[in-house]
Motif scaffolding. Structure first.
Motif, PDB file in Angstrom:
ATOM      1  N   ALA A  91      -7.938  10.905   0.607  1.00 14.07           N
ATOM      2  CA  ALA A  91      -7.498  10.657   1.984  1.00 14.07           C
ATOM      3  C   ALA A  91      -6.477   9.523   2.027  1.00 14.07           C
ATOM      4  N   LEU A  92      -6.683   8.506   1.199  1.00 14.67           N
ATOM      5  CA  LEU A  92      -5.731   7.400   1.134  1.00 14.67           C
ATOM      6  C   LEU A  92      -4.370   7.874   0.638  1.00 14.67           C
ATOM      7  N   LEU A  93      -4.382   8.710  -0.391  1.00 19.71           N
ATOM      8  CA  LEU A  93      -3.123   9.243  -0.923  1.00 19.71           C
ATOM      9  C   LEU A  93      -2.377  10.057   0.127  1.00 19.71           C
ATOM     10  N   ALA A  94      -3.137  10.884   0.849  1.00 23.01           N
ATOM     11  CA  ALA A  94      -2.508  11.725   1.871  1.00 23.01           C
ATOM     12  C   ALA A  94      -1.847  10.868   2.943  1.00 23.01           C
ATOM     13  N   GLN A  95      -2.517   9.811   3.351  1.00 18.79           N
ATOM     14  CA  GLN A  95      -1.951   8.932   4.362  1.00 18.79           C
ATOM     15  C   GLN A  95      -0.698   8.225   3.850  1.00 18.79           C
ATOM     16  N   GLN A  96      -0.758   7.771   2.629  1.00 18.31           N
ATOM     17  CA  GLN A  96       0.364   7.009   2.076  1.00 18.31           C
ATOM     18  C   GLN A  96       1.572   7.892   1.776  1.00 18.31           C
ATOM     19  N   GLU A  97       1.324   9.069   1.235  1.00 17.31           N
ATOM     20  CA  GLU A  97       2.423   9.912   0.782  1.00 17.31           C
ATOM     21  C   GLU A  97       3.019  10.764   1.894  1.00 17.31           C
ATOM     22  N   HIS A 100       2.403   7.685   6.074  1.00 18.72           N
ATOM     23  CA  HIS A 100       2.750   6.273   6.198  1.00 18.72           C
ATOM     24  C   HIS A 100       3.304   5.733   4.880  1.00 18.72           C
ATOM     25  N   PRO A 101       4.572   6.010   4.585  1.00 18.98           N
ATOM     26  CA  PRO A 101       5.141   5.566   3.311  1.00 18.98           C
ATOM     27  C   PRO A 101       5.182   4.056   3.157  1.00 18.98           C
ATOM     28  N   HIS A 102       5.121   3.309   4.250  1.00 19.54           N
ATOM     29  CA  HIS A 102       5.164   1.849   4.170  1.00 19.54           C
ATOM     30  C   HIS A 102       3.774   1.229   4.127  1.00 19.54           C
ATOM     31  N   LEU A 103       2.759   2.071   4.027  1.00 21.75           N
ATOM     32  CA  LEU A 103       1.383   1.600   3.949  1.00 21.75           C
ATOM     33  C   LEU A 103       1.061   1.222   2.500  1.00 21.75           C
ATOM     34  N   ASP A 104       0.592   0.008   2.289  1.00 25.80           N
ATOM     35  CA  ASP A 104       0.173  -0.425   0.959  1.00 25.80           C
ATOM     36  C   ASP A 104      -1.304  -0.138   0.758  1.00 25.80           C
ATOM     37  N   VAL A 105      -1.646   0.345  -0.432  1.00 29.29           N
ATOM     38  CA  VAL A 105      -3.034   0.626  -0.774  1.00 29.29           C
ATOM     39  C   VAL A 105      -3.367  -0.104  -2.068  1.00 29.29           C
ATOM     40  N   MET A 106      -4.446  -0.887  -2.035  1.00 25.09           N
ATOM     41  CA  MET A 106      -4.919  -1.587  -3.229  1.00 25.09           C
ATOM     42  C   MET A 106      -6.328  -1.110  -3.535  1.00 25.09           C
TER      43      MET A 106
END
Length: 281
Positions: A91-97, A100-106
């Motif tokens: 789900a995090l990957l889907a949101q980021q890719e 929300h391309p400017h969303l940082d995920v750690m």
């Protein structure tokens, strides 16, 4: 005059993150204890998705993030924990890719990186895996939290921190707290509920009030600070006291467990509660 609890973070025994209790419902996931961590058991078959590990030194406890950021705490030690973690990571990957391309995920592995994660886990009180914390840009505290394998909630959290919804909502947090305190004669901000407390201090203060002082359960209003991250952080500012539980009587902060114990021994708390209940009649 406000009375404040002497209990501090240093006095609370820190344990490994504990199990996340997922509630029954659509897509219900069973939970169970595993090595002290909360594990959300995914009943679907999760494909093997490698989760990269972020160096904890990349996250500053003193400097807020420049971009909206999701901190993802996962586990890879056991199959059920890993499966739940992978479903959230997808789900995090889907949101980021996609969204929300400017969303940082750690991403942090609470098992393998435990030694270098202690300060982060303690500051944000991470006790379950998987857990996702959401930080809007330039926010010093997380304004949203998802515990357990709930990919849809993770997507909603990402949308909120990138659109600024949570940041705008935080403006009214102090007003929400003030209204709760004014509305309830006896109000306990705690971790969990009286039936299912989620920390030892909260469990003991509930027992003190309901059993030792015999306060009727119907007269004790409670709020689970773990259910609302904005209230949890906002209350620390409102009361100028960083720990929980916090007991308010007739709009006044009485304190935490230590103060309530002292006031019980002196008889002061019983007198205060009796006087408060009399005014309700």
């Amino acid at each position: 005059m406000q009375r404040k609890s002497h209990q501090g973070l240093s006095t609370e025994k820190r344990t490994r993150p504990r199990a996340s209790r997922s509630q029954p419902g659509p897509g219900h996931r069973r939970s169970r204890e595993l090595s002290g961590f909360a594990s959300a058991m995914d009943t679907t078959t999760a494909s093997t998705v490698p989760i990269p590990k972020t160096d904890p030194s990349r996250w500053s406890l003193d400097q807020p993030p420049e971009n909206p950021t999701l901190l993802f705490f996962f586990g890879s030690e056991a199959a059920d924990v890993a499966a739940a973690s992978r479903s959230v990571y997808r789900a995090l990957l889907a949101q980021q890719e996609q969204c929300h391309p400017h969303l940082d995920v750690m991403c942090f592995d609470v098992y393998e990186q435990r030694g270098t994660l202690d300060k982060i886990l303690q500051k944000y009180d991470v006790r379950a895996v998987p857990t996702v914390l959401g930080f809007p840009a330039r926010a010093e505290q997380p304004l949203g939290r998802v515990e357990g394998a709930y990919p849809a909630r993770v997507g909603a959290l990402a949308e909120q921190i990138t659109s600024g919804t949570l940041l705008m909502e935080s403006v009214s947090v102090q007003e929400r707290i003030r209204r709760m305190i004014e509305k309830n004669q006896v109000l306990l901000f705690m971790k969990g509920t009286p039936d299912r407390p989620r920390c030892g201090f909260s469990q003991q203060i509930v027992q003190l009030l309901l059993e030792e002082l015999e306060l009727p359960r119907s007269r004790l209003a409670t709020f689970d600070v773990l259910s609302d991250e904005a209230i949890r952080q906002g209350l620390k500012e409102y009361s100028q006291w960083p720990t929980f539980p916090q007991l308010y009587i007739r709009g006044e902060l009485i304190g935490g467990l230590d103060v309530c114990r002292e006031m019980t021994r002196s008889g002061e708390l019983a007198e205060l509660l009796a006087a408060t209940l009399e005014t309700e009649h």
